[in-house]
Each structure stands twice: as structure tokens, then as C-alpha cells.
Design a protein around this motif. Sequence first.
Motif, PDB file in Angstrom:
ATOM      1  N   SER A  58      17.014  48.920 -23.543  1.00 17.66           N
ATOM      2  CA  SER A  58      17.735  48.202 -24.587  1.00 17.66           C
ATOM      3  C   SER A  58      19.206  48.013 -24.220  1.00 17.66           C
ATOM      4  O   SER A  58      19.791  46.947 -24.453  1.00 17.66           O
ATOM      5  CB  SER A  58      17.614  48.967 -25.912  1.00 17.66           C
ATOM      6  N   HIS A  61      19.434  45.344 -21.580  1.00 16.59           N
ATOM      7  CA  HIS A  61      19.176  44.057 -22.236  1.00 16.59           C
ATOM      8  C   HIS A  61      20.414  43.556 -22.973  1.00 16.59           C
ATOM      9  O   HIS A  61      20.827  42.400 -22.831  1.00 16.59           O
ATOM     10  CB  HIS A  61      18.006  44.196 -23.214  1.00 16.59           C
ATOM     11  N   SER A  62      21.042  44.419 -23.754  1.00 16.93           N
ATOM     12  CA  SER A  62      22.185  43.982 -24.570  1.00 16.93           C
ATOM     13  C   SER A  62      23.399  43.633 -23.711  1.00 16.93           C
ATOM     14  O   SER A  62      24.231  42.822 -24.124  1.00 16.93           O
ATOM     15  CB  SER A  62      22.555  45.064 -25.585  1.00 16.93           C
ATOM     16  N   ARG A  70      18.053  38.101 -20.413  1.00 16.37           N
ATOM     17  CA  ARG A  70      17.824  38.847 -21.655  1.00 16.37           C
ATOM     18  C   ARG A  70      16.411  38.634 -22.165  1.00 16.37           C
ATOM     19  O   ARG A  70      15.780  39.561 -22.676  1.00 16.37           O
ATOM     20  CB  ARG A  70      18.836  38.428 -22.726  1.00 16.37           C
ATOM     21  N   ARG A  71      15.902  37.436 -22.017  1.00 11.89           N
ATOM     22  CA  ARG A  71      14.531  37.163 -22.462  1.00 11.89           C
ATOM     23  C   ARG A  71      13.529  38.008 -21.668  1.00 11.89           C
ATOM     24  O   ARG A  71      12.609  38.590 -22.234  1.00 11.89           O
ATOM     25  CB  ARG A  71      14.224  35.670 -22.305  1.00 11.89           C
ATOM     26  N   ALA A  74      13.875  41.567 -22.700  1.00  7.11           N
ATOM     27  CA  ALA A  74      13.332  41.758 -24.045  1.00  7.11           C
ATOM     28  C   ALA A  74      11.811  41.931 -23.997  1.00  7.11           C
ATOM     29  O   ALA A  74      11.246  42.720 -24.761  1.00  7.11           O
ATOM     30  CB  ALA A  74      13.700  40.573 -24.939  1.00  7.11           C
ATOM     31  N   GLU A  75      11.150  41.192 -23.116  1.00  5.84           N
ATOM     32  CA  GLU A  75       9.700  41.349 -22.953  1.00  5.84           C
ATOM     33  C   GLU A  75       9.373  42.740 -22.420  1.00  5.84           C
ATOM     34  O   GLU A  75       8.400  43.377 -22.865  1.00  5.84           O
ATOM     35  CB  GLU A  75       9.172  40.266 -22.013  1.00  5.84           C
ATOM     36  N   ALA A  78       9.839  45.123 -25.326  1.00  5.84           N
ATOM     37  CA  ALA A  78       8.757  44.986 -26.302  1.00  5.84           C
ATOM     38  C   ALA A  78       7.516  45.744 -25.842  1.00  5.84           C
ATOM     39  O   ALA A  78       6.818  46.363 -26.656  1.00  5.84           O
ATOM     40  CB  ALA A  78       8.441  43.507 -26.519  1.00  5.84           C
TER      41      ALA A  78
END
Length: 226
Positions: A58, A61-62, A70-71, A74-75, A78
Motif C-alpha cells: 500500500s 502504491h500510494s 498505481r493501477r 493496486a491489483e 487487491a
Amino acid sequence: MTNHSTVSTAIDAKVAARAMLRHPFYQAWTEGRLSLDTLRDYARQYFHHVEAFPRAVSAVHSACPDRDGRRMLAENLAEEEGIEAGKQDHASLWMMFACGLGENEDAVRGQELNAETEALIETFRRLSRRSYASGLGALYAYESQFPGVATAKIEGLIERYGITDEPTLRFFRVHESADVEHSDVCRDLLDRLPQAERAEAIAAGDELAGALWNFLSGVETRVSIQ
């Protein structure tokens, strides 16, 4: 460095020197020389790293400045958190492994951590928050190793310990494929880093590889290996 590809190549070289599969503890596992009590001790310790790991993802990502990056991250996040319908978070998958060895959830969650386990968790936390390049290098140093580790663990559990039930093996089954994709994402993003940030990414990958090695040493020194 004259091209982007040398960033991941340089981290690969750092990791190879202290690859998890080369550690005597993992070699003993592959050869069936660990007792089930030792595997349980390992499972109780490692759970706490698995549970903390999504926070590192995380943070990377941020901090990622690139929308496509970021996409992709994010996957990855998730998957770690089990957000997709019908999927379980990876900490729950690890708990299934521990319980399949005969542990119970209270014992795993209440385990007093070795100093090396605490250091691994703290190293990942610190590197992932230091900078985007640092976090990405650390993430890659971990995820690039795990498909091979997962395959070796499955083979060892089935062939050496007679553990064949899929719920117990599922954490490793998932990571045989998931971390191929995750490490490919990290490699692609590393290859986009500006020249000025590459050395920091490589240093972070090297430091994280050392923390993983030391974690295994911490477990090894507290158990007997046949």
C-alpha cells in the motif's frame, strides 16, 4: 548504468547471494529434515510478516508517481487483501497452512516474535515508506523469489511430509502464479525509474534480501534440524 534493465538485473544479483532457497533452513525443509514442530514454529513466526506485508504494498502504491503503475500495484494489493469476490486474503491463506500443520489461530496470533521476525517486518515498513524507489526495490526483492520458493515448498510438503490437502497448500499454490505477475509488475516499474533513483532501489532490494535471510536464520537457531 546505461539502461533501465540493469536496475532489476542488479537487484537479482544482490538477491542471488542470499536467496531464500539457498538458506540451510529452506534446504532442510526441501529435504524433509525439519520436524513438524519446527514447521509449526516457522508458520507462527511468518504469519506476522504475511499479515503486515499488504501495508508495504500500500505504501509503494500510494507513493507511485505513475498512474499506470498505481493501477498495477493496486491489483497487487487487491490480491493480497482478498478484495476480489471469492478470493481470500493472503494472511488467511497462511493461517490455513498453519492450522493444517496442527496449529490454532490463537497460538499463531499470540506468538512472541523472534528479534529477526520483528526486524523483517520493520525493514519492510521502513523501506516501503522511505521513498517510492526504495519501496519498489524491496518489494521486487521479495516477490521475485517467491514463485520458486512456493514450488519448492509444495513439493517438500507433499513428498517429504505427506501433506496433500489443498487448503493447507493453497497459500503456496496461489503464490506460484501470483508472484510471477507481481514481480513482473515491479520489474516493469523499476525499469521506468529515473537514473537518480536507481541506486536507492538496488540498495533497498539488497537490504530486504538480507532481512529475509536473517529471518530464516532466526527460526533456524531456535530449532533442531535433523
